[in-house]
Design an enzyme around this catalytic site. Sequence first.
Site, PDB file in Angstrom:
ATOM      1  N   SER A  39       0.830  -1.194   0.000  1.00  0.00           N
ATOM      2  CA  SER A  39       0.000   0.000   0.000  1.00  0.00           C
ATOM      3  C   SER A  39       0.875   1.260   0.000  1.00  0.00           C
ATOM      4  O   SER A  39       1.708   1.429  -0.887  1.00  0.00           O
ATOM      5  CB  SER A  39      -0.952  -0.051   1.206  1.00  0.00           C
ATOM      6  OG  SER A  39      -1.984   0.890   1.084  1.00  0.00           O
ATOM      7  N   ASP A 159      -5.967  -3.136  -2.474  1.00  0.00           N
ATOM      8  CA  ASP A 159      -4.881  -2.897  -1.514  1.00  0.00           C
ATOM      9  C   ASP A 159      -4.232  -4.184  -1.009  1.00  0.00           C
ATOM     10  O   ASP A 159      -4.908  -5.109  -0.559  1.00  0.00           O
ATOM     11  CB  ASP A 159      -5.462  -2.114  -0.335  1.00  0.00           C
ATOM     12  CG  ASP A 159      -4.407  -1.565   0.590  1.00  0.00           C
ATOM     13  OD1 ASP A 159      -3.823  -2.354   1.354  1.00  0.00           O
ATOM     14  OD2 ASP A 159      -4.157  -0.351   0.548  1.00  0.00           O
TER      15      ASP A 159
END
Length: 283
Positions: A39, A159
């Site tokens: 991320s 993500d």
Amino acid sequence: MRDIGLILEGGGMRGIYTAGVLDFFLDQDLEFKNCYGVSAGSCHACSYISRQRGRAYAISVDYLDDPRYCSLKSLIQTGDMFGADMCYHLIPDELNPYDYDTVDKYDGTFYAVVTNITTGKAEYIPIKDSRKDIIAIQASSSLPLLSRNVKIGDNEYLDGGIADSIPIRKSIQDGHKKNVLILTRDPSYRKSPNKLLPILDRKYKEYPNLVKQMARRHIHYNNTLDFIEKEKEAGHAFVIQPKEPVKIRRIEKDKEKLKSLYETGYQDAANCYEDLKKFLELS
């Protein structure tokens, strides 16, 4: 240091702590040959690998007032809270040019961790051609509810933190005997069940494996923290993380708070550098 992994946790704007640590590494000419970014961690890894000191910090604060960068307007108009065109094209190609050439000459491996929304499992995409593979950085940073699914090849992703927030097991599996981890939570932190799970269940009902992964994310995360502690005790892991709970929201607009957290990351890295050198057997 080819048998040592560098693992960068995500955490939205808390990742500016990581930017501070990595800038200290650059100041010491400390380069890792094996990097796993999750991320926001994958975003900050980009500027570290391109050796552009200060760039990750600048990107985190310079465009906060621009609705194309991060805003409810962007979410409504594009489906992404963090505007994809702004973050992955306009900034690196024009506003704060990215040194693609340096990255493509990087003598190491850099993986962006993503979550396959069909399988619910983590995948680790090697960044080989930084212009083409920037889509993997986007996927790694695409938060559920706040981002569109990102298509790479025949699959769609979100993500990386959903499936593997701190990929130390993957790094060990890849043969790295030691690992340096930059975490964005303090040592007392433990993740709780996701309160938004009913909303996530409705939003992603077509992807039951993804929903299952989000439902048990806190269990996997906390088990990983326990595993890291064992690795530390065995002398196989070195952790740099905030000493106190971070008072930063996942999407933070206060530039002074962000500056303070960046400086904390830099100073924490400086304070433990002698111990880190011993861990890395550099002294």
